[in-house]
Write an enzyme that holds these catalytic residues in place. Structure first.
Site, short mmCIF file in Angstrom:
data_model
loop_
_atom_site.label_atom_id
_atom_site.label_comp_id
_atom_site.label_asym_id
_atom_site.label_seq_id
_atom_site.Cartn_x
_atom_site.Cartn_y
_atom_site.Cartn_z
N LYS A 191 1.87 2.65 31.09
CA LYS A 191 1.33 3.89 31.68
C LYS A 191 -0.15 4.09 31.32
O LYS A 191 -0.97 4.35 32.19
CB LYS A 191 2.14 5.12 31.20
N ARG A 218 8.31 14.77 30.86
CA ARG A 218 9.31 13.93 30.20
C ARG A 218 10.67 14.61 30.15
O ARG A 218 11.62 14.01 29.65
CB ARG A 218 8.86 13.62 28.77
N ARG A 271 0.85 -3.46 20.22
CA ARG A 271 -0.20 -2.63 20.82
C ARG A 271 -1.26 -2.20 19.81
O ARG A 271 -0.95 -1.83 18.69
CB ARG A 271 0.46 -1.38 21.43
N ARG A 320 -1.01 2.80 16.28
CA ARG A 320 -0.32 4.09 16.13
C ARG A 320 0.78 4.00 15.09
O ARG A 320 1.50 3.01 15.01
CB ARG A 320 0.29 4.49 17.48
N ARG A 372 12.59 6.24 20.63
CA ARG A 372 11.81 6.67 21.80
C ARG A 372 12.45 6.19 23.10
O ARG A 372 12.44 6.89 24.11
CB ARG A 372 10.37 6.16 21.66
P1 ADP Z 1 2.55 3.04 27.64
O1 ADP Z 1 1.33 3.92 27.81
O2 ADP Z 1 3.47 3.11 28.83
O3 ADP Z 1 3.28 3.30 26.38
P2 ADP Z 1 0.60 0.88 27.28
O4 ADP Z 1 -0.23 0.94 28.51
O5 ADP Z 1 0.01 1.41 26.04
O6 ADP Z 1 2.06 1.54 27.57
O7 ADP Z 1 1.03 -0.64 27.06
C1 ADP Z 1 1.79 -1.03 25.91
C2 ADP Z 1 1.25 -2.36 25.39
O8 ADP Z 1 1.61 -3.41 26.29
C3 ADP Z 1 -0.26 -2.43 25.24
O9 ADP Z 1 -0.55 -3.20 24.10
C4 ADP Z 1 -0.73 -3.11 26.53
O10 ADP Z 1 -1.92 -3.86 26.30
C5 ADP Z 1 0.44 -4.02 26.86
N1 ADP Z 1 0.73 -4.09 28.31
C6 ADP Z 1 0.57 -3.14 29.25
N2 ADP Z 1 0.96 -3.58 30.47
C7 ADP Z 1 1.40 -4.86 30.28
C8 ADP Z 1 1.93 -5.87 31.16
N3 ADP Z 1 2.10 -5.63 32.47
N4 ADP Z 1 2.27 -7.06 30.61
C9 ADP Z 1 2.10 -7.28 29.27
N5 ADP Z 1 1.60 -6.39 28.40
C10 ADP Z 1 1.26 -5.19 28.89
P1 ADP Z 2 4.11 6.05 24.93
O1 ADP Z 2 2.75 5.67 25.48
O2 ADP Z 2 4.60 5.04 23.97
O3 ADP Z 2 5.07 6.39 26.00
P2 ADP Z 2 2.95 8.63 24.27
O4 ADP Z 2 1.62 8.41 23.69
O5 ADP Z 2 3.00 9.03 25.69
O6 ADP Z 2 3.86 7.33 24.04
O7 ADP Z 2 3.76 9.71 23.42
C1 ADP Z 2 3.89 9.58 22.02
C2 ADP Z 2 4.84 10.63 21.50
O8 ADP Z 2 4.32 11.94 21.79
C3 ADP Z 2 6.22 10.62 22.14
O9 ADP Z 2 7.10 9.72 21.48
C4 ADP Z 2 6.66 12.08 21.96
O10 ADP Z 2 7.07 12.33 20.63
C5 ADP Z 2 5.35 12.83 22.17
N1 ADP Z 2 5.13 13.20 23.59
C6 ADP Z 2 4.18 12.74 24.44
N2 ADP Z 2 4.27 13.31 25.65
C7 ADP Z 2 5.32 14.17 25.57
C8 ADP Z 2 5.96 15.05 26.50
N3 ADP Z 2 5.51 15.16 27.78
N4 ADP Z 2 7.01 15.78 26.06
C9 ADP Z 2 7.47 15.69 24.79
N5 ADP Z 2 6.93 14.87 23.88
C10 ADP Z 2 5.87 14.11 24.25
#
Ligand code: ADP
Ligand code: ADP
Ligand code: ZN
Length: 222
Positions: A17, A92, A131, A165, A176
């Site tokens: 995302k 969410r 990551r 993180r 999660r």
């Molecule tokens: P999210 O915001 O959904 O938690 P991230 O964009 O932070 O996910 O991506 C999670 C990790 O995976 C990061 O280290 C990113 O560089 C890597 N990543 C993102 N998209 C891909 C993909 N299509 N294939 C492999 N690795 C990816």
């Molecule tokens: P990821 O990229 O791995 O999906 P985020 O950075 O979006 O993680 O979120 C990290 C943490 O922050 C989540 O595990 C949750 O605890 C909290 N969080 C983020 N967005 C929301 C939301 N919309 N509602 C509730 N908790 C949230």
């Protein structure tokens, strides 16, 4: 570009995302709005909401709708969001989705598309565990899947400082993923019912996923 494009990126932790939202910002001039980033900023600032959020986040749970909605509304009230927003990690829960509908309706806006990034749970632990991000500009990287062109130097800003993180560890990731399946995945049918759902196979390479997303966003913002 319509003034009020509102896009939602739905997907479990590690789906891509944040990575994709940043690319869409650059390509389409939209503003990324990540509730995870906003919550981490509140934690770092030591606000009351931040203190409450911290414990929940480190356990892999979901922060209360009340706190999340308050920070989301504050951010949506800033003028740059009128260019259109990509909601990354929000909503969410069903409560957040309903509150978003009300907020947008009050502003005369609507959801252009809710895009589900479809991935296998099994791959998510590896994505999240590897990551890291640039400490200066926030560009995202991965130990195996996305290294900077020059080792140790951010492609975007040249910084040599990176961070990881606290919640990106295998134990918290399973919690999660559970929160995602229990509370967030049902939103896929919610948006399908509203006729705004798109789905993208997010198991492919970053650029492949980006191309699929760009095609959807081009249609929505045309
Ligand atoms: P999210 O915001 O959904 O938690 P991230 O964009 O932070 O996910 O991506 C999670 C990790 O995976 C990061 O280290 C990113 O560089 C890597 N990543 C993102 N998209 C891909 C993909 N299509 N294939 C492999 N690795 C990816
Ligand atoms: P990821 O990229 O791995 O999906 P985020 O950075 O979006 O993680 O979120 C990290 C943490 O922050 C989540 O595990 C949750 O605890 C909290 N969080 C983020 N967005 C929301 C939301 N919309 N509602 C509730 N908790 C949230
Ligand atoms: Zn950087």
């Amino acid at each position: 570009m319509t003034k009020s494009a509102v896009l939602i990126l739905l997907g479990p932790p590690g789906a891509g995302k944040g990575t994709q939202a940043r690319m869409l910002e650059e390509k389409f001039g939209l503003v990324q709005l990540s509730t995870g980033d906003l919550l981490r900023a509140a934690v770092a600032a030591g606000t009351e909401a931040g203190k409450e959020a911290q414990a929940v986040m480190s356990a892999g749970g979901l922060v209360s709708d009340e706190i999340v909605l308050a920070i989301l509304k504050d951010r949506m009230a800033e003028p740059d969001t009128s260019r259109g927003v990509i909601l990354d990690g929000f909503p969410r829960t069903a409560g957040q989705a309903e509150a978003l509908d009300e907020l947008l309706e009050a502003q005369g806006q609507s959801i252009g598309s809710a895009i589900s990034l479809d991935v296998d749970d099994a791959a998510m632990v590896e994505r999240v565990s590897g990551r890291y991000t640039c400490a200066n500009c926030g560009e995202g990287y991965h130990d195996s899947f996305k290294q900077p062109a020059v080792a140790g130097v951010c492609d975007k800003c040249g910084s040599t400082e990176f961070k990881r993180r606290a919640d990106d560890n295998a134990e918290t990731v399973s919690a999660r993923l559970e929160s995602y399946h229990a509370q967030t995945a049902p939103l896929i049918s919610y948006y399908e019912g509203k006729g705004v759902l798109s789905r993208v196979d997010a198991m492919g390479e970053i650029d492949r996923v980006a191309a699929d997303l760009a095609a959807i966003v081009t249609q929505v913002t045309a």
